[in-house]
Design a protein around this motif. Structure first.
Motif, PDB file in Angstrom:
ATOM      1  N   LEU A  48     -10.389   1.209   0.490  1.00  0.00           N
ATOM      2  CA  LEU A  48     -11.678   1.232   1.160  1.00  0.00           C
ATOM      3  C   LEU A  48     -12.668   1.969   0.271  1.00  0.00           C
ATOM      4  O   LEU A  48     -12.416   3.108  -0.141  1.00  0.00           O
ATOM      5  N   GLU A  49     -13.747   1.278  -0.024  1.00  0.00           N
ATOM      6  CA  GLU A  49     -14.812   1.857  -0.844  1.00  0.00           C
ATOM      7  C   GLU A  49     -14.236   2.380  -2.160  1.00  0.00           C
ATOM      8  O   GLU A  49     -13.433   1.714  -2.777  1.00  0.00           O
ATOM      9  N   GLU A  50     -14.624   3.599  -2.518  1.00  0.00           N
ATOM     10  CA  GLU A  50     -14.173   4.218  -3.767  1.00  0.00           C
ATOM     11  C   GLU A  50     -12.983   5.157  -3.545  1.00  0.00           C
ATOM     12  O   GLU A  50     -12.607   5.904  -4.458  1.00  0.00           O
ATOM     13  N   LEU A  51     -12.386   5.130  -2.354  1.00  0.00           N
ATOM     14  CA  LEU A  51     -11.234   5.980  -2.084  1.00  0.00           C
ATOM     15  C   LEU A  51     -10.036   5.511  -2.901  1.00  0.00           C
ATOM     16  O   LEU A  51      -9.961   4.350  -3.309  1.00  0.00           O
ATOM     17  N   GLU A  52      -9.101   6.422  -3.106  1.00  0.00           N
ATOM     18  CA  GLU A  52      -7.870   6.060  -3.798  1.00  0.00           C
ATOM     19  C   GLU A  52      -7.139   4.978  -3.001  1.00  0.00           C
ATOM     20  O   GLU A  52      -7.085   5.047  -1.766  1.00  0.00           O
ATOM     21  N   PRO A  53      -6.553   3.987  -3.676  1.00  0.00           N
ATOM     22  CA  PRO A  53      -5.770   2.976  -2.958  1.00  0.00           C
ATOM     23  C   PRO A  53      -4.589   3.624  -2.235  1.00  0.00           C
ATOM     24  O   PRO A  53      -4.035   4.624  -2.699  1.00  0.00           O
ATOM     25  N   VAL A  54      -4.249   3.054  -1.103  1.00  0.00           N
ATOM     26  CA  VAL A  54      -3.104   3.514  -0.309  1.00  0.00           C
ATOM     27  C   VAL A  54      -2.100   2.370  -0.298  1.00  0.00           C
ATOM     28  O   VAL A  54      -2.459   1.223   0.013  1.00  0.00           O
ATOM     29  N   THR A  55      -0.841   2.668  -0.643  1.00  0.00           N
ATOM     30  CA  THR A  55       0.172   1.623  -0.738  1.00  0.00           C
ATOM     31  C   THR A  55       1.358   1.934   0.173  1.00  0.00           C
ATOM     32  O   THR A  55       1.813   3.068   0.240  1.00  0.00           O
ATOM     33  N   GLY A  56       1.826   0.896   0.854  1.00  0.00           N
ATOM     34  CA  GLY A  56       2.979   1.000   1.739  1.00  0.00           C
ATOM     35  C   GLY A  56       2.549   1.162   3.182  1.00  0.00           C
ATOM     36  O   GLY A  56       1.575   1.864   3.479  1.00  0.00           O
ATOM     37  N   LEU A  57       3.259   0.496   4.070  1.00  0.00           N
ATOM     38  CA  LEU A  57       2.895   0.481   5.484  1.00  0.00           C
ATOM     39  C   LEU A  57       2.848   1.877   6.103  1.00  0.00           C
ATOM     40  O   LEU A  57       1.923   2.191   6.857  1.00  0.00           O
ATOM     41  N   THR A  58       3.778   2.735   5.765  1.00  0.00           N
ATOM     42  CA  THR A  58       3.779   4.098   6.318  1.00  0.00           C
ATOM     43  C   THR A  58       2.535   4.854   5.868  1.00  0.00           C
ATOM     44  O   THR A  58       1.854   5.483   6.691  1.00  0.00           O
ATOM     45  N   ALA A  59       2.207   4.782   4.588  1.00  0.00           N
ATOM     46  CA  ALA A  59       1.027   5.476   4.068  1.00  0.00           C
ATOM     47  C   ALA A  59      -0.254   4.885   4.650  1.00  0.00           C
ATOM     48  O   ALA A  59      -1.196   5.618   4.969  1.00  0.00           O
ATOM     49  N   ILE A  60      -0.306   3.567   4.821  1.00  0.00           N
ATOM     50  CA  ILE A  60      -1.481   2.915   5.402  1.00  0.00           C
ATOM     51  C   ILE A  60      -1.671   3.367   6.847  1.00  0.00           C
ATOM     52  O   ILE A  60      -2.788   3.688   7.270  1.00  0.00           O
ATOM     53  N   THR A  61      -0.585   3.416   7.601  1.00  0.00           N
ATOM     54  CA  THR A  61      -0.661   3.858   9.000  1.00  0.00           C
ATOM     55  C   THR A  61      -1.180   5.287   9.077  1.00  0.00           C
ATOM     56  O   THR A  61      -2.070   5.597   9.877  1.00  0.00           O
ATOM     57  N   GLU A  62      -0.664   6.179   8.236  1.00  0.00           N
ATOM     58  CA  GLU A  62      -1.119   7.571   8.225  1.00  0.00           C
ATOM     59  C   GLU A  62      -2.577   7.678   7.796  1.00  0.00           C
ATOM     60  O   GLU A  62      -3.336   8.480   8.346  1.00  0.00           O
ATOM     61  N   PHE A  63      -2.979   6.867   6.814  1.00  0.00           N
ATOM     62  CA  PHE A  63      -4.361   6.858   6.364  1.00  0.00           C
ATOM     63  C   PHE A  63      -5.292   6.526   7.525  1.00  0.00           C
ATOM     64  O   PHE A  63      -6.270   7.233   7.783  1.00  0.00           O
ATOM     65  N   TYR A  64      -5.011   5.452   8.247  1.00  0.00           N
ATOM     66  CA  TYR A  64      -5.877   5.068   9.367  1.00  0.00           C
ATOM     67  C   TYR A  64      -5.806   6.073  10.513  1.00  0.00           C
ATOM     68  O   TYR A  64      -6.805   6.320  11.182  1.00  0.00           O
ATOM     69  N   ARG A  65      -4.645   6.670  10.733  1.00  0.00           N
ATOM     70  CA  ARG A  65      -4.530   7.691  11.780  1.00  0.00           C
ATOM     71  C   ARG A  65      -5.448   8.872  11.469  1.00  0.00           C
ATOM     72  O   ARG A  65      -6.184   9.349  12.339  1.00  0.00           O
TER      73      ARG A  65
END
Length: 133
Positions: A48-65
């Motif tokens: 999202l935007e200029e944020l660091e990429p997030v990889t993996g379903l667990t990390a993506i879920t935590e990112f959105y949380r």
């Protein structure tokens, strides 16, 4: 020829389901655990935007949380196009109110690649502010 869907039509692409989930998750973070596995591949990447990429379903879920635990109310309006190469593209506007009461609006584009199982493998989003009060 590319095919365009709007949110007033059935949300029939995985990108449509993702955007609709983001509006609902603001009010119920538990939806992330329930629904993200039906949207993202286990090894997907989100940027999202200029944020660091997030990889993996667990990390993506935590990112959105984390992201939505600090968010106020918002609502997306979008049109999704299935491009000739199969990539999904959503032209969106999101408007909302931050937790401290400030109004916000952003306009942007999301691009998603999808695997053979219909799950997002890569999601990129860029946007610009259209006004803040």
């Amino acid at each position: 020829m590319p095919q365009t869907h709007t949110q007033s039509q059935a949300t029939d692409t995985v990108l449509d389901r993702y955007i609709a989930l983001m509006d609902r998750a603001v009010h119920d973070l538990g939806l992330l655990d329930e629904e993200l596995p039906s949207i993202f591949a286990p090894d997907a990447t989100v940027q999202l935007e200029e944020l660091e990429p997030v990889t993996g379903l667990t990390a993506i879920t935590e990112f959105y949380r984390r992201f939505y635990s600090h968010a106020g109310d918002n609502k997306h309006f979008w049109n999704t196009t299935v491009l000739e190469d199969g990539t999904l593209e959503a032209d969106f506007i999101v408007a909302g109110r931050s937790r401290d009461g400030h109004l916000l609006a952003r306009r942007g584009i999301e691009h998603a690649t999808v695997n053979a199982d219909g799950l997002i493998t890569s999601l990129r989003a860029t946007s610009t502010a259209v006004g803040e009060n």
